[in-house]
Write a protein that holds these residues in place. Structure first.
Motif, PDB file in Angstrom:
ATOM      1  N   VAL A  39      41.883  27.837  77.532  1.00  0.00           N
ATOM      2  CA  VAL A  39      42.826  29.028  77.841  1.00  0.00           C
ATOM      3  C   VAL A  39      43.193  30.033  76.644  1.00  0.00           C
ATOM      4  O   VAL A  39      42.991  31.166  76.594  1.00  0.00           O
ATOM      5  N   ILE A  40      43.509  29.161  75.633  1.00  0.00           N
ATOM      6  CA  ILE A  40      44.019  29.618  74.248  1.00  0.00           C
ATOM      7  C   ILE A  40      42.772  30.515  73.505  1.00  0.00           C
ATOM      8  O   ILE A  40      42.807  31.632  73.086  1.00  0.00           O
ATOM      9  N   VAL A  41      41.586  30.002  73.985  1.00  0.00           N
ATOM     10  CA  VAL A  41      40.311  30.584  73.321  1.00  0.00           C
ATOM     11  C   VAL A  41      40.064  31.920  74.016  1.00  0.00           C
ATOM     12  O   VAL A  41      39.694  32.855  73.398  1.00  0.00           O
ATOM     13  N   SER A  42      40.413  31.769  75.471  1.00  0.00           N
ATOM     14  CA  SER A  42      40.164  32.889  76.177  1.00  0.00           C
ATOM     15  C   SER A  42      41.141  34.186  75.787  1.00  0.00           C
ATOM     16  O   SER A  42      40.738  35.444  75.716  1.00  0.00           O
ATOM     17  N   LEU A  43      42.240  33.733  75.674  1.00  0.00           N
ATOM     18  CA  LEU A  43      43.315  34.652  75.368  1.00  0.00           C
ATOM     19  C   LEU A  43      43.118  35.203  73.711  1.00  0.00           C
ATOM     20  O   LEU A  43      43.383  36.439  73.525  1.00  0.00           O
ATOM     21  N   MET A  44      42.631  34.347  72.869  1.00  0.00           N
ATOM     22  CA  MET A  44      42.174  35.039  71.549  1.00  0.00           C
ATOM     23  C   MET A  44      41.001  36.004  71.609  1.00  0.00           C
ATOM     24  O   MET A  44      41.054  37.055  71.119  1.00  0.00           O
ATOM     25  N   LYS A  45      40.096  35.896  72.653  1.00  0.00           N
ATOM     26  CA  LYS A  45      39.239  36.710  72.709  1.00  0.00           C
ATOM     27  C   LYS A  45      39.760  38.144  73.285  1.00  0.00           C
ATOM     28  O   LYS A  45      39.421  39.364  72.931  1.00  0.00           O
ATOM     29  N   ALA A  79      41.170  28.557  66.175  1.00  0.00           N
ATOM     30  CA  ALA A  79      41.970  29.398  65.338  1.00  0.00           C
ATOM     31  C   ALA A  79      41.483  29.260  63.839  1.00  0.00           C
ATOM     32  O   ALA A  79      41.419  30.481  63.018  1.00  0.00           O
ATOM     33  N   ILE A  80      41.013  28.150  63.473  1.00  0.00           N
ATOM     34  CA  ILE A  80      39.943  27.925  62.356  1.00  0.00           C
ATOM     35  C   ILE A  80      39.084  29.022  62.081  1.00  0.00           C
ATOM     36  O   ILE A  80      39.056  29.587  61.152  1.00  0.00           O
ATOM     37  N   VAL A  81      38.109  29.072  63.195  1.00  0.00           N
ATOM     38  CA  VAL A  81      36.843  30.044  63.136  1.00  0.00           C
ATOM     39  C   VAL A  81      37.334  31.571  62.912  1.00  0.00           C
ATOM     40  O   VAL A  81      36.902  32.197  62.279  1.00  0.00           O
ATOM     41  N   VAL A  82      38.283  31.822  63.853  1.00  0.00           N
ATOM     42  CA  VAL A  82      38.742  33.190  63.978  1.00  0.00           C
ATOM     43  C   VAL A  82      39.514  33.464  62.678  1.00  0.00           C
ATOM     44  O   VAL A  82      39.227  34.664  62.103  1.00  0.00           O
ATOM     45  N   GLY A  83      40.412  32.550  62.127  1.00  0.00           N
ATOM     46  CA  GLY A  83      41.078  32.929  60.855  1.00  0.00           C
ATOM     47  C   GLY A  83      40.113  33.174  59.661  1.00  0.00           C
ATOM     48  O   GLY A  83      40.261  33.921  58.842  1.00  0.00           O
ATOM     49  N   TYR A  84      39.174  32.225  59.603  1.00  0.00           N
ATOM     50  CA  TYR A  84      38.145  32.317  58.523  1.00  0.00           C
ATOM     51  C   TYR A  84      37.229  33.527  58.618  1.00  0.00           C
ATOM     52  O   TYR A  84      36.888  34.088  57.625  1.00  0.00           O
ATOM     53  N   ILE A  93      44.595  29.151  57.258  1.00  0.00           N
ATOM     54  CA  ILE A  93      45.884  28.729  57.049  1.00  0.00           C
ATOM     55  C   ILE A  93      46.995  29.320  57.922  1.00  0.00           C
ATOM     56  O   ILE A  93      47.656  28.597  58.809  1.00  0.00           O
ATOM     57  N   ALA A  94      46.907  30.337  57.946  1.00  0.00           N
ATOM     58  CA  ALA A  94      47.988  31.385  58.743  1.00  0.00           C
ATOM     59  C   ALA A  94      47.580  31.148  60.227  1.00  0.00           C
ATOM     60  O   ALA A  94      48.371  30.954  61.192  1.00  0.00           O
ATOM     61  N   ALA A  95      46.223  31.113  60.622  1.00  0.00           N
ATOM     62  CA  ALA A  95      46.049  30.930  62.102  1.00  0.00           C
ATOM     63  C   ALA A  95      46.361  29.501  62.546  1.00  0.00           C
ATOM     64  O   ALA A  95      46.751  29.457  63.724  1.00  0.00           O
ATOM     65  N   ILE A  96      46.011  28.594  61.508  1.00  0.00           N
ATOM     66  CA  ILE A  96      46.388  26.909  62.017  1.00  0.00           C
ATOM     67  C   ILE A  96      48.124  27.116  62.264  1.00  0.00           C
ATOM     68  O   ILE A  96      48.322  26.249  63.013  1.00  0.00           O
ATOM     69  N   ALA A  97      48.577  27.460  61.330  1.00  0.00           N
ATOM     70  CA  ALA A  97      50.198  27.311  61.439  1.00  0.00           C
ATOM     71  C   ALA A  97      50.526  28.107  62.550  1.00  0.00           C
ATOM     72  O   ALA A  97      51.330  27.472  63.307  1.00  0.00           O
TER      73      ALA A  97
END
Length: 199
Positions: A39-45, A79-84, A93-97
């Protein structure tokens, strides 16, 4: 010299604003997402592709595939792949936090009041309602991402998508095996394309 300095200051401010936006976006999504990593990956999209336009749809599909195929929680991997992709290591770091703070706080609070939550009829009804909503959100994401593959008009991609669905839903093949098989197939196809280009 002053123009360069001004440009550097503008770039630094822009980067800080983007990092802050990345942190608050992942924090908000993580805090108000129920139903797990898919669900969170879909909302990130929806946030980073549809609203902010920081990533295009095809790249997001690739990032989701990477997040699914690596060990660990899919929400954190996403979060890691999007943040990177957006801001490198600082973006990671920001996305993981932003992603881990809300569940950490919520689970810590719930652990103190577990008995109260577990036996409360109202809480149970709320969770039942959320399950229905989560199902709808996942169905919506599957439709959005599937339609992106259909729009690409790649016969091979559509065949892989249909085969993966049949293997998972009809034949009950373990999703890990499906992901590994699709990854291996993708690697073979990429190598074949590179050989064609070299010739």
């Amino acid at each position: 010299m002053s123009e360069k300095l001004e440009k550097n200051l503008e770039q630094t401010a822009s980067k800080k604003m983007r990092l802050l936006k990345l942190f608050w976006s992942t924090l908000y999504l993580s805090a108000f997402t129920f139903g797990g990593g898919y669900v969170i990956v879909s909302l990130m999209k929806k946030k980073f592709v549809d609203e902010l336009g920081w990533i295009d749809e095809e790249e997001m599909l690739d990032l989701v595939a990477i997040a699914q195929s690596t060990p660990g929680a899919i929400a954190v991997n996403g979060a890691i792949v999007v943040g990177y992709k957006l801001e490198g290591i600082i973006g990671v770091i920001a996305a993981i936090a932003g992603t881990i703070i809300p569940p950490f706080v919520i689970i810590s609070v719930i652990s103190f009041f577990y008995e109260l939550f577990a036996s409360n009829v109202y809480v149970q009804q709320v969770l039942t309602g959320m399950q229905a909503g989560v199902g709808a959100v996942i169905a919506c994401v599957v439709f959005d991402m599937g339609s992106g593959i259909v729009r690409s008009k790649s016969i091979l991609s559509m065949c892989i998508m249909i085969a993966a669905f049949i293997a998972g839903y009809v034949c009950n093949v373990n999703v890990v095996l499906i992901i590994l098989a699709c990854g291996a197939l993708g690697a073979v196809l990429t190598l074949a394309q590179r050989k064609k280009v070299q010739k």
